[in-house]
Design a protein around this motif. Sequence first.
Motif, short mmCIF file in Angstrom:
data_model
loop_
_atom_site.label_atom_id
_atom_site.label_comp_id
_atom_site.label_asym_id
_atom_site.label_seq_id
_atom_site.Cartn_x
_atom_site.Cartn_y
_atom_site.Cartn_z
N ASN A 1 -65.88 -77.67 -52.21
CA ASN A 1 -65.72 -76.23 -52.37
C ASN A 1 -64.31 -75.81 -51.97
O ASN A 1 -63.76 -76.31 -51.00
N LYS B 1 -62.42 -72.03 -51.32
CA LYS B 1 -62.59 -70.58 -51.26
C LYS B 1 -61.21 -69.94 -51.37
O LYS B 1 -60.31 -70.24 -50.58
N THR C 1 -65.51 -68.46 -54.69
CA THR C 1 -65.97 -69.73 -54.14
C THR C 1 -66.58 -70.58 -55.24
O THR C 1 -66.68 -70.16 -56.39
N ASN D 1 -60.06 -71.83 -47.48
CA ASN D 1 -60.85 -72.94 -46.96
C ASN D 1 -61.06 -73.98 -48.06
O ASN D 1 -61.37 -73.62 -49.19
N THR E 1 -63.39 -77.45 -48.48
CA THR E 1 -64.44 -78.29 -47.90
C THR E 1 -64.45 -79.62 -48.65
O THR E 1 -64.40 -79.63 -49.88
N SER F 1 -66.00 -83.84 -48.65
CA SER F 1 -66.94 -84.82 -48.11
C SER F 1 -66.40 -86.22 -48.39
O SER F 1 -65.71 -86.45 -49.39
N GLY G 1 -58.10 -77.68 -39.28
CA GLY G 1 -59.28 -78.23 -39.93
C GLY G 1 -60.25 -78.76 -38.89
O GLY G 1 -59.90 -79.03 -37.75
N THR G 2 -61.49 -78.90 -39.32
CA THR G 2 -62.54 -79.45 -38.49
C THR G 2 -63.25 -80.53 -39.27
O THR G 2 -63.53 -80.36 -40.46
N VAL H 1 -67.76 -84.55 -43.19
CA VAL H 1 -67.44 -83.31 -43.90
C VAL H 1 -66.24 -82.68 -43.21
O VAL H 1 -66.21 -82.58 -41.99
N LEU I 1 -63.94 -79.21 -42.94
CA LEU I 1 -64.00 -77.77 -43.18
C LEU I 1 -62.73 -77.12 -42.68
O LEU I 1 -62.10 -77.61 -41.76
N GLY I 2 -62.40 -76.00 -43.25
CA GLY I 2 -61.31 -75.18 -42.73
C GLY I 2 -59.90 -75.64 -43.09
O GLY I 2 -58.94 -75.06 -42.64
#
Length: 176
Positions: A7, A9, A67, A98, A100, A102, A143-144, A154, A156-157
């Motif tokens: 994803n 955003k 998104t 953002n 995302t 994986s 990021g996380t 995963v 994120l951010g």
Amino acid sequence: MEYKITNIKLSVKCRNLCLDTVEGYLSENKIPFKKFNNYIVTKLTYTYIIFKKNIKSSENIYHINITKLDSFECLFESINNIKLMSKDSDICSYTIDNITVSTDFKKSINLLQLLNKLPNEISATYNSETFPGIFLKYKIKKGTAILFHTGKCVLLGCKNLNNIEYILDSLKTITA
């Protein structure tokens, strides 16, 4: 390392957007949408949240979140859809809020041992009783990462590919 963008955003600012025109376009093309007090939500190929103009603002600027983009190639298509829906609007700017991602390290990871090997730039949160993954927050490159003992991960951010590559390289090093 291979990864999949799941994803992106976007935050888009545009001028001269007419919500009535957007609603007319969506209705005319039988595109489902939901109208709320402050915004309209619709799903074309991507999901759009079109906010009403801030009445207190003297500028005629509208904010739109997009998104469900799964690649960077989708960015301009998603923005062009705004132009289709609103005809006279001018896109002022867009930013990636953002990304995302994986990935899978394809090996088991001992998360408790990993906690002891983390560099200072990474803060960690892990409670196996409440959630099966360790949260690794990067301070320098934003990021996380959520890393699971199965090796799945995963991110994120992240706001750009450099951050994604940096975090994945770092994870590869500390999970070796």
